[in-house]
Scaffold this motif. Structure first.
Motif, PDB file in Angstrom:
ATOM      1  N   ASN A 141       0.817  -1.215   0.000  1.00 21.68           N
ATOM      2  CA  ASN A 141       0.000   0.000   0.000  1.00 21.68           C
ATOM      3  C   ASN A 141       0.848   1.261   0.000  1.00 21.68           C
ATOM      4  O   ASN A 141       0.492   2.244  -0.660  1.00 21.68           O
ATOM      5  CB  ASN A 141      -0.951  -0.006   1.201  1.00 21.68           C
ATOM      6  CG  ASN A 141      -2.165  -0.878   0.960  1.00 21.68           C
ATOM      7  OD1 ASN A 141      -2.443  -1.259  -0.174  1.00 21.68           O
ATOM      8  ND2 ASN A 141      -2.900  -1.184   2.021  1.00 21.68           N
ATOM      9  N   ASN A 142       1.927   1.247   0.738  1.00 27.40           N
ATOM     10  CA  ASN A 142       2.778   2.440   0.760  1.00 27.40           C
ATOM     11  C   ASN A 142       3.229   2.807  -0.651  1.00 27.40           C
ATOM     12  O   ASN A 142       3.051   3.933  -1.111  1.00 27.40           O
ATOM     13  CB  ASN A 142       4.007   2.197   1.630  1.00 27.40           C
ATOM     14  CG  ASN A 142       3.689   2.265   3.118  1.00 27.40           C
ATOM     15  OD1 ASN A 142       2.559   2.474   3.518  1.00 27.40           O
ATOM     16  ND2 ASN A 142       4.720   2.089   3.938  1.00 27.40           N
ATOM     17  N   GLY A 143       3.838   1.857  -1.337  1.00 28.29           N
ATOM     18  CA  GLY A 143       4.379   2.136  -2.660  1.00 28.29           C
ATOM     19  C   GLY A 143       3.294   2.396  -3.690  1.00 28.29           C
ATOM     20  O   GLY A 143       3.388   3.326  -4.483  1.00 28.29           O
ATOM     21  N   HIS A 144       2.247   1.567  -3.695  1.00 25.33           N
ATOM     22  CA  HIS A 144       1.187   1.676  -4.692  1.00 25.33           C
ATOM     23  C   HIS A 144       0.461   3.010  -4.576  1.00 25.33           C
ATOM     24  O   HIS A 144       0.251   3.714  -5.579  1.00 25.33           O
ATOM     25  CB  HIS A 144       0.202   0.520  -4.526  1.00 25.33           C
ATOM     26  CG  HIS A 144      -0.934   0.564  -5.509  1.00 25.33           C
ATOM     27  ND1 HIS A 144      -0.847   0.013  -6.771  1.00 25.33           N
ATOM     28  CD2 HIS A 144      -2.181   1.100  -5.408  1.00 25.33           C
ATOM     29  CE1 HIS A 144      -1.994   0.196  -7.405  1.00 25.33           C
ATOM     30  NE2 HIS A 144      -2.818   0.849  -6.606  1.00 25.33           N
ATOM     31  N   LEU A 145       0.094   3.382  -3.360  1.00 24.56           N
ATOM     32  CA  LEU A 145      -0.703   4.599  -3.179  1.00 24.56           C
ATOM     33  C   LEU A 145       0.117   5.859  -3.393  1.00 24.56           C
ATOM     34  O   LEU A 145      -0.379   6.846  -3.948  1.00 24.56           O
ATOM     35  CB  LEU A 145      -1.357   4.589  -1.799  1.00 24.56           C
ATOM     36  CG  LEU A 145      -2.415   3.487  -1.628  1.00 24.56           C
ATOM     37  CD1 LEU A 145      -2.844   3.349  -0.170  1.00 24.56           C
ATOM     38  CD2 LEU A 145      -3.630   3.769  -2.522  1.00 24.56           C
ATOM     39  N   GLN A 146       1.379   5.826  -2.993  1.00 26.03           N
ATOM     40  CA  GLN A 146       2.214   6.986  -3.280  1.00 26.03           C
ATOM     41  C   GLN A 146       2.464   7.127  -4.779  1.00 26.03           C
ATOM     42  O   GLN A 146       2.537   8.237  -5.300  1.00 26.03           O
ATOM     43  CB  GLN A 146       3.528   6.898  -2.509  1.00 26.03           C
ATOM     44  CG  GLN A 146       3.354   7.189  -1.015  1.00 26.03           C
ATOM     45  CD  GLN A 146       4.683   7.427  -0.315  1.00 26.03           C
ATOM     46  OE1 GLN A 146       5.679   6.768  -0.623  1.00 26.03           O
ATOM     47  NE2 GLN A 146       4.693   8.345   0.627  1.00 26.03           N
ATOM     48  N   ALA A 147       2.608   6.013  -5.465  1.00 25.99           N
ATOM     49  CA  ALA A 147       2.757   6.066  -6.921  1.00 25.99           C
ATOM     50  C   ALA A 147       1.498   6.649  -7.560  1.00 25.99           C
ATOM     51  O   ALA A 147       1.571   7.464  -8.492  1.00 25.99           O
ATOM     52  CB  ALA A 147       3.041   4.669  -7.478  1.00 25.99           C
ATOM     53  N   LEU A 148       0.348   6.241  -7.071  1.00 25.55           N
ATOM     54  CA  LEU A 148      -0.917   6.742  -7.602  1.00 25.55           C
ATOM     55  C   LEU A 148      -1.057   8.248  -7.365  1.00 25.55           C
ATOM     56  O   LEU A 148      -1.483   9.000  -8.244  1.00 25.55           O
ATOM     57  CB  LEU A 148      -2.077   5.983  -6.952  1.00 25.55           C
ATOM     58  CG  LEU A 148      -3.494   6.299  -7.439  1.00 25.55           C
ATOM     59  CD1 LEU A 148      -3.621   6.076  -8.944  1.00 25.55           C
ATOM     60  CD2 LEU A 148      -4.500   5.427  -6.681  1.00 25.55           C
ATOM     61  N   LEU A 149      -0.671   8.687  -6.178  1.00 18.65           N
ATOM     62  CA  LEU A 149      -0.745  10.118  -5.853  1.00 18.65           C
ATOM     63  C   LEU A 149       0.208  10.927  -6.734  1.00 18.65           C
ATOM     64  O   LEU A 149      -0.155  11.977  -7.264  1.00 18.65           O
ATOM     65  CB  LEU A 149      -0.418  10.333  -4.377  1.00 18.65           C
ATOM     66  CG  LEU A 149      -0.380  11.799  -3.905  1.00 18.65           C
ATOM     67  CD1 LEU A 149      -1.728  12.478  -4.098  1.00 18.65           C
ATOM     68  CD2 LEU A 149       0.053  11.875  -2.440  1.00 18.65           C
TER      69      LEU A 149
END
Length: 398
Positions: A141-149
């Motif tokens: 979640n850390n990596g995926h959501l920061q990438a999305l943001l």
């Protein structure tokens, strides 16, 4: 209304920060541990990054690096940690193209490649890498959501508003985030797409959620209220900003502008005149704004005269047509006819047509200065007037 240029100055799109080191460290730990037989779980758990999204609704995948790519991933992270972004990108591309790489390997490679491209000022490539990292849906979640943001922010920066807003909405839905600095990004994007009524509650939520909201957030909310036609609310925001920043000239000028939009000319004049008396009006447009306020307020002709003459004497106001015309009219309506005539004489040669000369001729005629009136009427005809008969009538006086 707020001008587009002002919007762009006030509302420049927020640039995404690069993915946090904790996220990178977590993925790197998986790459290292995948090469150590029997130690995968222990290695991963010991290096687990801080949970950035405790309210996330996205189900975190249980993916991990493949054993075949462990060494390559370690080299990739080593290059990234040395800020060798060209090498980072090269190594990431090798992993992305490798048949033996699994989807997690490729997601991590795209994640790091996006950071390298961003640091190399290649925003287009950064977006492509981020899109692939998100689409693979293998990162924690850390990596995926920061990438999305970050993807959403780069899209908004490039004025891809529909795509950026869609990804922001997805980000908020999956992350559960209510961080004020992230809500402001959405509020700003809504403002830039002229969805002012939608921007207002988002911006209010950001400000209310922050223990120390930035003044430019309040300025953005004020502008959204103004553009949405909620002038009263815009004035309240402007008053609050000005009260918090009494020495901030920009906040005071914004307040004066809001008072003008609300047709509260007396209040606008008071704010601007306070700046003038303290020597803070230093630009031509500021003097013009103040004398225009007085010119649109009853019985303030003498104030118009004082402001214009001060601006001319200190060299801030340029002696142009509009300045002389406002000065002439103010002198005339305050029964200072000789001064009005002098100002019209200065204004008329600067006019695009002869109408100002014709007005001057009429005033000179009313003052029984007939030869001067006839000359002004001839000058009016020479520059062109809507009704030449009016000028000829003065010229033909006996």
């Amino acid at each position: 209304m707020i001008s587009r240029s002002h919007k762009q100055v006030l509302l420049s799109v927020l640039i995404a920060t690069v993915l946090g080191g904790a996220v990178v460290a977590d993925a790197a730990a998986q790459a290292r541990s995948s090469d150590r037989s029997g130690n995968e779980r222990r290695g991963r758990d010991s290096a687990r990054a801080e949970v950035l999204y405790p309210e996330a609704t996205r189900e975190e995948p249980k993916a991990k690096a493949s054993s075949k790519m462990g060494g390559k991933l370690q080299k990739l992270f080593a290059a990234y940690n040395k800020d060798d972004f060209e090498q980072t990108r090269t190594l990431a591309e090798e992993i992305i193209a490798a048949d033996s790489a699994n989807e997690y390997d490729k997601a991590v490679a795209n994640q790091l490649a996006s950071q390298a491209a961003y640091n190399l000022d290649d925003s287009a490539a950064a977006k492509q890498y981020l899109e692939q990292a998100v689409a693979l849906n293998q990162l924690d979640n850390n990596g995926h959501l920061q990438a999305l943001l970050m993807l959403a922010q780069l899209q908004l920066q490039d004025e891809q508003y529909a795509e950026g807003l869609a990804n922001l909405d997805k980000y908020f839905a999956e992350s559960g985030s209510q961080k004020p600095e992230e809500l402001v990004i959405k509020g700003q994007a809504l403002y830039q797409t002229e969805k002012y009524a939608e921007a207002i509650p988002v911006l209010k939520a950001a400000i209310d959620a922050s223990s120390d909201p930035k003044d430019n957030w309040n300025q953005l909310l004020m502008a959204a209220y103004s553009e949405a036609g909620q002038t009263g609310e815009a004035v309240k925001e402007a008053e609050a900003l000005a009260a918090r920043n009494p020495a901030d000239k920009k906040a005071q000028l914004n307040l004066a502008s809001m008072y003008m939009q609300a047709d509260q000319m007396d209040k606008a004049a008071a704010v601007m005149d306070a700046l003038r008396t303290t020597g803070q009006l230093t630009e031509e447009r500021e003097y013009k704004q103040l004398y225009s306020i007085y010119a649109n307020t009853e019985n303030k002709e003498r104030d118009v005269i004082a402001v214009i003459n001060e601006g001319l004497s200190n060299g801030i106001l340029k002696p142009d047509y509009q300045v002389y015309l406002a000065l002439a009219q103010s002198y005339y309506y305050s029964d200072q006819i000789p001064q009005a005539i002098e100002a019209w004489q200065n204004a008329a040669p600067l006019s695009k047509d002869g109408e100002t000369y014709l007005n001057l001729a009429r005033v000179l005629h009313s003052e029984d200065r007939i030869p001067e009136a006839k000359q002004a009427a001839r000058d009016a005809l020479a520059k062109g007037v809507r009704n030449p008969a009016d000028a000829n009538k003065i010229i033909n006086l006996k």
